[in-house]
Design an enzyme around this catalytic site. Sequence first.
Site, short mmCIF file in Angstrom:
data_model
loop_
_atom_site.label_atom_id
_atom_site.label_comp_id
_atom_site.label_asym_id
_atom_site.label_seq_id
_atom_site.Cartn_x
_atom_site.Cartn_y
_atom_site.Cartn_z
N ASP A 57 0.50 -14.17 57.33
CA ASP A 57 1.18 -14.94 56.18
C ASP A 57 0.08 -16.18 56.37
O ASP A 57 -0.07 -16.91 57.53
CB ASP A 57 2.43 -15.08 56.66
CG ASP A 57 3.06 -16.20 55.76
OD1 ASP A 57 2.23 -16.93 54.95
OD2 ASP A 57 4.21 -16.24 55.69
N TYR A 161 2.53 -23.43 39.72
CA TYR A 161 1.53 -22.66 39.77
C TYR A 161 0.40 -23.53 39.73
O TYR A 161 -0.67 -23.36 40.30
CB TYR A 161 1.50 -21.29 38.88
CG TYR A 161 0.46 -20.58 39.25
CD1 TYR A 161 0.51 -19.47 40.24
CD2 TYR A 161 -0.57 -20.09 38.05
CE1 TYR A 161 -0.72 -18.59 40.36
CE2 TYR A 161 -1.48 -19.31 38.38
CZ TYR A 161 -1.38 -18.59 39.32
OH TYR A 161 -2.70 -17.53 39.46
N1 LIG Z 1 -4.71 -11.32 38.10
C1 LIG Z 1 -4.83 -12.52 37.42
O1 LIG Z 1 -4.82 -12.66 36.13
C2 LIG Z 1 -5.17 -14.01 37.99
C3 LIG Z 1 -5.35 -14.97 37.36
C4 LIG Z 1 -5.66 -16.17 37.84
C5 LIG Z 1 -5.68 -16.20 39.25
N2 LIG Z 1 -5.20 -15.09 40.01
C6 LIG Z 1 -5.14 -15.38 41.65
O2 LIG Z 1 -5.63 -14.45 42.31
C7 LIG Z 1 -5.26 -14.24 43.46
C8 LIG Z 1 -4.94 -12.68 43.67
O3 LIG Z 1 -4.03 -12.29 42.48
P1 LIG Z 1 -3.81 -10.71 42.20
O4 LIG Z 1 -3.78 -10.78 40.83
O5 LIG Z 1 -4.77 -10.05 42.97
O6 LIG Z 1 -2.25 -10.65 42.84
P2 LIG Z 1 -1.93 -9.47 43.64
O7 LIG Z 1 -0.10 -9.75 43.58
O8 LIG Z 1 -2.16 -8.10 43.10
O9 LIG Z 1 -2.34 -9.95 45.12
C9 LIG Z 1 -1.93 -10.75 45.90
C10 LIG Z 1 -1.74 -10.48 47.22
O10 LIG Z 1 -1.55 -11.54 48.05
C11 LIG Z 1 -0.54 -11.22 49.12
N3 LIG Z 1 -0.09 -12.51 49.64
C12 LIG Z 1 1.03 -12.98 48.97
N4 LIG Z 1 1.75 -14.12 49.78
C13 LIG Z 1 0.87 -14.05 51.01
C14 LIG Z 1 1.06 -14.86 52.16
N5 LIG Z 1 1.99 -15.82 52.09
N6 LIG Z 1 0.15 -14.31 53.03
C15 LIG Z 1 -0.97 -13.28 52.87
N7 LIG Z 1 -0.83 -12.62 51.83
C16 LIG Z 1 0.04 -12.97 50.79
C17 LIG Z 1 0.22 -10.16 48.51
O11 LIG Z 1 0.71 -9.43 49.48
C18 LIG Z 1 -0.84 -9.49 47.66
O12 LIG Z 1 -1.26 -8.28 48.47
C19 LIG Z 1 -3.86 -14.99 43.47
O13 LIG Z 1 -4.30 -16.45 44.17
C20 LIG Z 1 -3.65 -15.38 42.13
O14 LIG Z 1 -2.84 -16.60 41.87
C21 LIG Z 1 -5.08 -14.00 39.48
#
Ligand SMILES: NC(=O)c1ccc[n+]([C@@H]2O[C@H](COP(=O)([O-])OP(=O)(O)OC[C@H]3O[C@@H](n4cnc5c(N)ncnc54)[C@H](O)[C@@H]3O)[C@@H](O)[C@H]2O)c1
Length: 257
Positions: A57, A161
């Site tokens: 975490d 966010y």
């Molecule tokens: N996908 C998009 O369009 C997008 C756009 C802008 C920013 N982001 C950012 O990119 C990052 C990755 O997003 P994604 O789309 O791959 O999401 P995702 O939900 O596919 O993956 C996120 C991962 O983070 C893990 N996670 C969550 N809380 C956690 C914690 N406290 N400790 C450890 N792990 C934790 C989850 O288990 C998951 O495996 C995030 O920070 C998200 O805000 C994504």
Amino acid sequence: MDLNGVSAVVSGGASGLGEATVRALAAEGVKVVVADLNEDRGKSIADEVGGVFVRTDVTDEGQVHAAVRAAVDTGRPLRVIVNSAGIGWASRTVNRDGTPHDLGQFETVIRVNLIGTFNLMRIGAAAIAETEPVDEDGARGVVINTASIAGIEGQTGQVAYSASKGGIIGMTLPAARDLAAIGVRVNTICPGIIDTPIYGRGEAAEAFKAKLSAPVPFPKRMGRASEFAHLVKSLIENDYMNGETIRFDGGIRFQPK
Ligand SMILES: NC(=O)c1ccc[n+]([C@@H]2O[C@H](COP(=O)([O-])OP(=O)(O)OC[C@H]3O[C@@H](n4cnc5c(N)ncnc54)[C@H](O)[C@@H]3O)[C@@H](O)[C@H]2O)c1
């Protein structure tokens, strides 16, 4: 920074952008620690790429220390930290029914996205500082953070966010300045709309993603996680990229809604 033979820690490495990054780094010869809450996915991805899974975490000091220690214990020099763990939340400052935004939920989003990113950056960089420099510049390693374009132009209902991602953008330059003394670069990527499980699955999720990505000028589609991983790799490999926040969004600019 040459990737072959080094170790890395990728938070959020069990899904989406983090998973794609784990795969891309491993393909370059990096021993990757997948630091995530999701044990099933995390373990199987780590096994697949010859990496290590540590249930982490990112908000927990002890668990982040353990993930970083696992990278050091691989015997490969720790040179790369990628922060990709994150959570979303939709609620207005004052909701349509007149109730104020839940304070606990605001704190949770800040804690995971902003404080979690800082936590791994500081503990990871301290471990990178223990390694020998790799070149005459004194380079030791790189931190890549993941913010969002919502941290620049947050839409309605994204106040928590956006605050968390704006915080990551805000700490990028001062962190790069702090870490210059130990030869560590820091860059932050602001993705637009990238196709990952963060949007959920099923019909409603597909409709939501189509609506979100419709205004992308070009290419007229969502981004791919592999394209994000490609940018991470470029930022690590290019030794002159430092203290920068980069939009990665196909040219989209979010409108208020
Ligand atoms: N996908 C998009 O369009 C997008 C756009 C802008 C920013 N982001 C950012 O990119 C990052 C990755 O997003 P994604 O789309 O791959 O999401 P995702 O939900 O596919 O993956 C996120 C991962 O983070 C893990 N996670 C969550 N809380 C956690 C914690 N406290 N400790 C450890 N792990 C934790 C989850 O288990 C998951 O495996 C995030 O920070 C998200 O805000 C994504």
